[in-house]
Design a protein around this motif. Sequence first.
Motif, PDB file in Angstrom:
ATOM      1  N   HIS B 244       0.725  -1.317  -0.044  1.00  0.00           N
ATOM      2  CA  HIS B 244      -0.025  -0.154  -0.001  1.00  0.00           C
ATOM      3  C   HIS B 244       0.835   1.189   0.024  1.00  0.00           C
ATOM      4  O   HIS B 244       0.261   2.463   0.062  1.00  0.00           O
ATOM      5  N   PHE B 245       2.120   1.197   0.252  1.00  0.00           N
ATOM      6  CA  PHE B 245       2.964   2.311   0.397  1.00  0.00           C
ATOM      7  C   PHE B 245       3.029   3.367  -0.612  1.00  0.00           C
ATOM      8  O   PHE B 245       3.221   4.546  -0.301  1.00  0.00           O
ATOM      9  N   TRP B 246       2.655   3.014  -1.750  1.00  0.00           N
ATOM     10  CA  TRP B 246       2.668   4.091  -2.886  1.00  0.00           C
ATOM     11  C   TRP B 246       1.360   4.913  -2.672  1.00  0.00           C
ATOM     12  O   TRP B 246       1.447   6.214  -3.079  1.00  0.00           O
ATOM     13  N   LEU B 247       0.128   4.407  -2.211  1.00  0.00           N
ATOM     14  CA  LEU B 247      -1.138   5.013  -2.487  1.00  0.00           C
ATOM     15  C   LEU B 247      -1.092   6.265  -1.913  1.00  0.00           C
ATOM     16  O   LEU B 247      -1.495   7.215  -2.239  1.00  0.00           O
ATOM     17  N   PRO B 248      -0.911   6.397  -0.619  1.00  0.00           N
ATOM     18  CA  PRO B 248      -0.998   7.845   0.242  1.00  0.00           C
ATOM     19  C   PRO B 248      -0.066   8.765  -0.525  1.00  0.00           C
ATOM     20  O   PRO B 248      -0.491   9.866  -0.279  1.00  0.00           O
ATOM     21  N   ASP B 249       1.028   8.270  -1.270  1.00  0.00           N
ATOM     22  CA  ASP B 249       1.720   9.431  -1.828  1.00  0.00           C
ATOM     23  C   ASP B 249       1.102   9.549  -3.204  1.00  0.00           C
ATOM     24  O   ASP B 249       1.033  10.868  -3.798  1.00  0.00           O
ATOM     25  N   ALA B 250       0.750   8.821  -4.239  1.00  0.00           N
ATOM     26  CA  ALA B 250       0.532   8.942  -5.395  1.00  0.00           C
ATOM     27  C   ALA B 250      -0.890   9.570  -5.706  1.00  0.00           C
ATOM     28  O   ALA B 250      -1.178  10.529  -6.228  1.00  0.00           O
ATOM     29  N   HIS B 251      -1.911   9.013  -4.638  1.00  0.00           N
ATOM     30  CA  HIS B 251      -3.241   9.554  -5.027  1.00  0.00           C
ATOM     31  C   HIS B 251      -3.356  11.007  -4.841  1.00  0.00           C
ATOM     32  O   HIS B 251      -3.902  11.722  -5.581  1.00  0.00           O
ATOM     33  N   PRO B 252      -2.734  11.550  -3.702  1.00  0.00           N
ATOM     34  CA  PRO B 252      -3.126  12.935  -3.323  1.00  0.00           C
ATOM     35  C   PRO B 252      -2.160  13.714  -4.403  1.00  0.00           C
ATOM     36  O   PRO B 252      -2.844  14.790  -4.630  1.00  0.00           O
ATOM     37  N   GLU B 253      -1.232  13.428  -4.850  1.00  0.00           N
ATOM     38  CA  GLU B 253      -0.360  14.176  -5.607  1.00  0.00           C
ATOM     39  C   GLU B 253      -1.015  14.315  -7.018  1.00  0.00           C
ATOM     40  O   GLU B 253      -0.643  15.222  -7.702  1.00  0.00           O
ATOM     41  N   ALA B 254      -1.870  13.636  -7.485  1.00  0.00           N
ATOM     42  CA  ALA B 254      -2.455  13.621  -8.805  1.00  0.00           C
ATOM     43  C   ALA B 254      -3.381  14.724  -8.774  1.00  0.00           C
ATOM     44  O   ALA B 254      -3.937  15.321  -7.632  1.00  0.00           O
ATOM     45  N   PRO B 255      -3.704  15.177  -9.913  1.00  0.00           N
ATOM     46  CA  PRO B 255      -4.719  16.520  -9.985  1.00  0.00           C
ATOM     47  C   PRO B 255      -5.982  15.774  -9.518  1.00  0.00           C
ATOM     48  O   PRO B 255      -6.209  14.581  -9.604  1.00  0.00           O
ATOM     49  N   THR B 256      -6.969  16.464  -8.852  1.00  0.00           N
ATOM     50  CA  THR B 256      -7.832  16.180  -8.069  1.00  0.00           C
ATOM     51  C   THR B 256      -9.006  15.015  -8.840  1.00  0.00           C
ATOM     52  O   THR B 256      -9.202  14.042  -8.414  1.00  0.00           O
ATOM     53  N   VAL B 258      -8.244  13.315 -11.119  1.00  0.00           N
ATOM     54  CA  VAL B 258      -7.470  11.908 -11.506  1.00  0.00           C
ATOM     55  C   VAL B 258      -7.318  11.191 -10.067  1.00  0.00           C
ATOM     56  O   VAL B 258      -7.679   9.877  -9.871  1.00  0.00           O
ATOM     57  N   SER B 259      -7.298  11.996  -8.966  1.00  0.00           N
ATOM     58  CA  SER B 259      -7.193  11.053  -7.482  1.00  0.00           C
ATOM     59  C   SER B 259      -8.577  10.550  -7.568  1.00  0.00           C
ATOM     60  O   SER B 259      -8.759   9.224  -7.012  1.00  0.00           O
ATOM     61  N   ALA B 260      -9.713  11.273  -8.090  1.00  0.00           N
ATOM     62  CA  ALA B 260     -10.922  10.341  -7.854  1.00  0.00           C
ATOM     63  C   ALA B 260     -11.063   9.261  -8.584  1.00  0.00           C
ATOM     64  O   ALA B 260     -11.325   8.096  -8.316  1.00  0.00           O
ATOM     65  N   ALA B 261     -10.565   9.331  -9.877  1.00  0.00           N
ATOM     66  CA  ALA B 261     -10.357   8.023 -10.841  1.00  0.00           C
ATOM     67  C   ALA B 261      -9.453   7.001 -10.066  1.00  0.00           C
ATOM     68  O   ALA B 261      -9.959   5.872 -10.123  1.00  0.00           O
ATOM     69  N   LEU B 262      -8.401   7.271  -9.817  1.00  0.00           N
ATOM     70  CA  LEU B 262      -7.333   6.331  -9.228  1.00  0.00           C
ATOM     71  C   LEU B 262      -7.917   5.804  -7.748  1.00  0.00           C
ATOM     72  O   LEU B 262      -8.067   4.463  -8.035  1.00  0.00           O
TER      73      LEU B 262
END
Lengths: 266, 546, 89, 86, 124, 135, 168
Positions: B244-256, B258-262
Motif C-alpha cells: 500500500h506504500f505508494w497509494l498515500p503518496d500517489a493519489h493525493p499528488e495527482a490532479p483532483t 485523477v485522484s478520484a479516478a485512481l
Amino acid sequence: MRRITELAVIISLILGVSVLLVLAASILIPGVEVRQLAFFYLYTTINPWFQNYTVNSPEAVTAIVWDYRGLDTLFETSVFYLALIAGLALARGLFSETLQGSFNEKTSGLSTIVKTVTRVTAPMIIAVGASIGLHGHLTPGGGFQGGATIAVIPLVFIVVYSAFFLIARGVTSNKMLVLRSIGLLGIGFISIATFLIGLAIGRFAYVFQNMPKPGAIVGLPADINGALISGTLWFFNLFEMIAVAAGFTIAFIILLLAGRGGSGGR
Amino acid sequence: MDLALNLLGLLTPVLIIHAFAIPIAKIVGSRKLQYALALSASLFGVLSTTMVLDKVYREGPIIYLYGGWPPHFGIVYEVDSLNALIGLLTAWIMLAIVVYSYWYRHHLDDPTWYYTLLIGLETGIIGCLYTGDAFNLFVMIEVLSISAYGLVAYHRDRAEAIEAAAKYALIGAVATTFYFTAVVLLYAGYGSVNMGVLAYATRPWLLFSSPLARVPDTLKYLSLLSIALSLWVFTYKSALFPNHFWLPDAHPEAPTPVSAALSGLVVNVGVYATARFLYTIFGENSALGEYRSIVMFALFLLGVVSGFIGALMMMKQDDIKRLLAYSTISHMGIAYMGISAGFLTGNDTAVKYAVAGGVIHVVAHSIAKSMLFMASGVFIDAAGSRNLDDIKGVGRHYPLASASMILGFLSLAGFIPLIGFYSKRYIAQGYLNAGSALVPVLLIAISALSLPGYLKVVSAVLFSTGGKQTGLIKEKWIEYLLFGMTLSLIALGVVFQYTWSIYESASNALVNGYNVYLERTLENIPPDLKGFIYNELIRAYAGVKP
Amino acid sequence: MIWEIVLFVSILYLINIVLLTIIVFKGPTIGDQVLAIDGITYGSIVLLILFSVYFKEPILTVVAIPLALWVYALDIYVSKYLERGDLGA
Amino acid sequence: MYAETIVYLIMAVVSLLSVVAVYLAIVERDLIKAVIYSALQSGFYAVLYYLLMAPDIVLVYLPVAVGLIPGVLIVLISKTERWEKE
Amino acid sequence: MLDLFILIIRYISLALITLGGFASVVAAIGFYRFKNFYLRLHPLTINTIWGCVFPLTGISLLTIILEELGAYKWFMAGASFITALIVLMLAPAGSHAIARGVHKSRTARVKPCIADLLDKDLCG
Amino acid sequence: MDAEFINTYLLLVTLTSLLANAIISIYGLFFKPHYTKKVIALTILSDTMNTFAIYLGYRTWVNGVNPRPPVLTSTPTEKSISEFTARAVDPLPQALVLTAVVIGLAVTLFLVFLGYILYTHYKTLDMREIKKLKG
Amino acid sequence: MAKPLNSMVVAVLAFSVYIVFSGSVSTYDLLTGVIVATTTGVLFSSITLQNPWKTLSPRRWYYTLRYAARYFTIDETKAHLDVIKRILHPKAPVNPAIVKVPFGVESDYAKTAIACSITNTPGTVVVEIDEVEKVFYVHWIDAKTLDPVKAREEISLVFEKYSKKIFD
C-alpha cells in the motif's frame, strides 16, 4: 579481485545447480513437440485447405501479432503512445524548438567523416527498414521492426549533427506528433475497417476481422493480382512503421531539448 | 445484428481512437474540440456498458470474439454479471470525472495531454475488466498503469508529485513484469492464456469426469508460483498491505479528478482480477488444490491488516486528500475481506454472502470515494491549500458540496440507509453464517476507528472557522454533479432490496459461475477445433513434456 | 565439406566473442569496452549469418543489419557523450 | 548429433556471458559503463533469441535494447549525474 | 564450364570464410597483446575487415551457388552483401568517432608513444 | 556421458543463467540506491523474463534436424505445411514477447523522462536522498 | 535542376538497396521499391548529395572499381599481414605515434573516402581531422617517420590519388 571471486562463485553456482536440475527436468525444459495452440497457429497461418480459419500470411508471428491477437497489439501501440504523451506532458514548457543564438552546422556535432558517412548510409538504411517493414507478412519483421530501423536515421542525425539540424529541416516534435497520430488513427481505423464494411453492406463482421470467417463472411482480399498482402496485415504494418519511426524521433527530440529554454513550466 | 454485442467489441478500440485523435485537436487549435472528444468518448463508454449490462442480465454471460477467432485461439471479451456491473460503474464515474475535469480546467495548463491520458486510463480500466484473456489483461494493466503514472506526475512543478510517480512507476513496472512471467508460466503449464479455457484446464475432474483426477506436482507448484506472482500486481494495484506504500503518496499528488479516478476506479481492477483468478480460474478443487485456501486466508489477513492500518493512519493526517487516500486503503482491506471468503470451503451460502458484500463494497466505495475526492477538490480550490487547518469553514459557502461530503462519509462508515451499510452487513452476514463472530467485530472496529478521521474533516470543513478562504470559485454548478452522485448513494441504499438480485448474480458469477463462464467459452469453439484443447489438456495432466 | 567448415568457423567466432567479452570486463577505460563491444558485434554478425547458412534458413539473415546499425549508434552515443557531454549539441 | 550440441553449447556460453554482463551492469558505479554493460547483455540476449529461432524478436529487441534504451539512458546521465554514490 | 565456375566460387568463398574465422581469433588475441586503447584500434580493424566484411562477402558468394537454401537464397545473398557494405562504411566511422571522443575527453593516454602531434600532454 | 545428458545439461545452463540474471537484477532493483541504476536493472529484469518466455517456446532438435523459425518460406502445399508444423518453434511466446518488449520500452522511456524531472527538483537521483514524502 | 537530379540519384541508390535486400524482382517488390525510393529521394535530396553530376560520369565509376579491386587485394592484405605479424610476434613490437598526414582534396566525400580507407587498413586510424590546415591526425602503429610529407607517402598517397579522381 573481489569482483572476480564473486563472479566465479555465481558462475560455479549456476553450473552446479544445473547439474541438480538436469536430474529433475520438468515442464520448463523445451521438448520435442510444440503445444497444441502453437500447432494451430502454425497449421492455419497460411493454409489453402483450411479456408475457414486462416490468415493467409506465411509469417506466423506477424499473423498472431496483427490478426489472431490484434487487440493486444493495438493496445501495445497505445501504451507506447501514452508513454510518449506522458513524457510530453512532463516536458511541457521545458523545451523549445526555436534556435537560440546561432547554430553552425560545421562546428556542432561530430567530425566531417562521421557526418558524410551518415549522409551516405541514410538512404540505404531507410530502404532496408522499409523492406523489413513492408515484407513483414512474408519474412521476419513487420511494422515495429521496420519503423525502429528507420528511426535510427533521425536519431543518428540528431547525435551526429545536432537536434537543430533536424528542426531546421522541419522535423519538429509537433509535426512528428501529427505523423504519429495519423499512423495510429490508421491502425485504429483499419482495425474496425471490416466492421464498417460489414455495416455498409448489412452483414455482420467482427472488429479486427481480416479474412472471412464462418458466420461473418466479410473480409479483405488476401492478395492483389497474385501479390500476397494478407488483408489487413499489410496496412497495419505500413501504419505501424510510420507511427513507430515518428514516435522514436519525438522521444529523442524532447528528451534532448528538455531543459533548453522554453517558458520554464506552468 | 446485435447492438450490445457490437458495442462491446467496439468499446475499447473506439475509446483509444478518441485518445489518438485528441493531440490532432490540439494542433488544429481548438480546446473545445478536445473537450468534446473526451466527452464523446466517455458518453460512448456509458452507452456501451449500459447496453452490455442490460444484455448480460437478460441472456447471461456474453462473449465477443475479436477478429472472429474462437476463444483460446484469439482474444475474447467475456462479460458476466460481475464485470458488467463494475464496468458500468467505471463508465458512469468516468463521465462524472470528465465533466468535473472541465470545472478543474484552471489548473490544467495544457489539457491535451491530460485528456489523452484520462481517456487512456478509462480504456485501460474497462479493458482490464472486460477481457477474457490473461495476456490481454497484462496489456490493459499496462495501458492503465502508464496513464496513471503520467497523470500522477501531471503537476510537474511539485517535487512530491514527481517523487510519488517515480516510486509508483518503478515498483509498478516490476510488478507488471512479474505478471507477465505468471502468464507465461500459465501458458507453459496449461497451454492456453484464455481465462475460460484456463478455468476448464485447471479442473481436471471436469475433463476426466472423476473427482480424484490427480494433478501432477509440477503443475501444482507452477500454478502456485504463477498465482503468487500475479497476486503481487493485483494487490499492488489495489493497495493491499504491504503493497500500500505508494497509494498515500500517489493519489493525493495527482490532479483532483485523477485522484478520484485512481481511488475510485483503478483500485477496483486489482480486486476484480484477484477474484477472477481465485474463483473463476483457480476455484475450489482446481489444480491449485489446498493452496487456494491458504492464499485466500492470507489475503483475508492482509485485508484485515490494511483495514486497520488505513483507519489508524487516517487519524493523524492533516492533508485532506492524504486522509482520503488512507481511507481508500482501509476500504480496500474491507473489500478484500469480503472477496477472500473463499477459504470457507464447503459453505457456499456464507461465501456467496461475503463475496456479494465485497462486490457491494466495491460499488459503494467507488461512488463515495470519487465523490469525496471531487468535493475535496472544491474545498481545496476555495481555500487554496490542502491542509485541513486552512480549509476551516470553507464548506459553509458550498452547502450542497458539504452535504454530499457528509453523506459520503456516512456511507463509507456504514450508516443505514446508505449503500455503504449493506456492504458491511453482507460481509458480516457471510462470516456469521460460517460461524465466525470475530469478523463482524473486526468490521465494526475498523469502521469505528475510521470515524475520527471522517469527523476531523467534517468538523474542519463545516464546524470551525479561521481558514484562509482565498479564491472562492464562482462556478457552483459543479455542486450539482456532486450532489447527483450522493443521491445515487442514497438511492442505491433505499432501493437495495430491489437491486439485491444484481449483486447476488455478480456474487454467483464468482462463486458458482465458473461453469457458466467456461461453458460459454467452450460453446463458442467450433467442434472441429475442440480437439486442440482436449489433446493439450490430456498431455498436460499426463505429465508428458510437450 | 561446406557444413563442417561453417561449423568450425562458427566455433572460432565463438572464441572471439568470449575473449572479447573478457576484454569488456577488464576495461580499463570506456573506450576499450566500446571497442570490444564493436568487435563482439562484428563477430556475432558473422556468427549469426553462418548459422543461418548452417540451418538452411535464409530469412534469418535479416537480423544482421540491425546489429551493425545499432552498434554504430552506440559508438556514436558514447563518443558524443565523451566529446561534448551532451548528445543534442 | 554433435551439431545440436554445438548450438546448445553456444546458447549456454552466451547466456553465461550475459550473466557476467548483468552482474557488471549492476555492481558498476560508473553509470555510463553500466549502460554499456547492459547494452552488451542485450547483444547476448539477441544472439540467444536468434539461436532460439526468434528472428522477429531479434529485430524488435535490437533497436529497443541496444539502440534506444542506452541512448535515452545516456541522455539522462548526461543531463543528471554520472556516478552512483557508495 | 559452369561447374568449374561454381567450384571456383565455392573454394573462394570457403577460403574467405575460413580466413575470417582465423582473423577474428587473431584480432581477439591482439586485444590481449596490446594494452592501450589506441593500439587496440588496430586489431579491431582486423576484426572488421578480414573478420567481418570478407567472410560476409564469402557467404554472399556461397549462398548464390548453394541450392539447398531454396527460393530465398537470393534474399540471403543480397542481405549479406548489403550487410557487408554497411559494415564497411559504418565501422571506420564508428572507430574514428570513438577514437576522437576518447582523445578529446582525454580518457586514455597514448602509450607507448613516440610522439603525439595532436596533443603533447597525452603522450606516454 | 551420453549426448542426451549433455544436451539437457546445456539447456539447463541456459535456464539457470536466466534465473541468475533475474535474481541479480532484482537485487539491483531493490538494493541499489541510484534511480538510473534501478531503471537499468528493470530493463534487464524484463528482458530476462522475455527470454524465459522465448525459451519456453523452443523445441529441441529431432534426429539432427534443427527447429526453424515460425515463418513458412516455401509455397504452401500439404507437404510443406506438415513439415513446417513438425519443425517450427512456438510462435505464440514470440508474439507475446514482441508485445512485452514494446511495453517495456514505453515504461522505460517514461521513467527516463520522470528521472530528468526528478533531477530538476532534487538535484540528485540518489533515492536515499529523495524522500520528501512519508510513504 | 540540381535538386530533382539529386532526388533521382538518391532514389536509385535506395531502390537498388531495396531490391538487393529483398532479393527478388516480383511486381510487389518493384512497386513498393519505387514508392520507397521516391520518398527517400525527396527526403534526402538536399542532404546526401551536393553535386549529382559527378555520379553520372562513367570515368569515376571505372576508377571506383579499379580502386576497390586494388584496395581489397593489395593494400588490405599488406596491412593485415603486418599487424597480424605484430600481434603474433612474442614481443608484440609496436612503435606508435599520432602523426600528421596532410591531404589535398576538397570535397567532403573525398576526405571521407581517404579517412575511411586509412582507418580500414589495420595499422592506421584517423583520430582527428583538421579541415582548416587540411591534415589528418593518424594513429600509426609503426611510426616510421614523424614528417608529414613522408607519412603521407607511406600512408595515404595511393588513396588520395584515387579519391581525387573519383570524388573531386
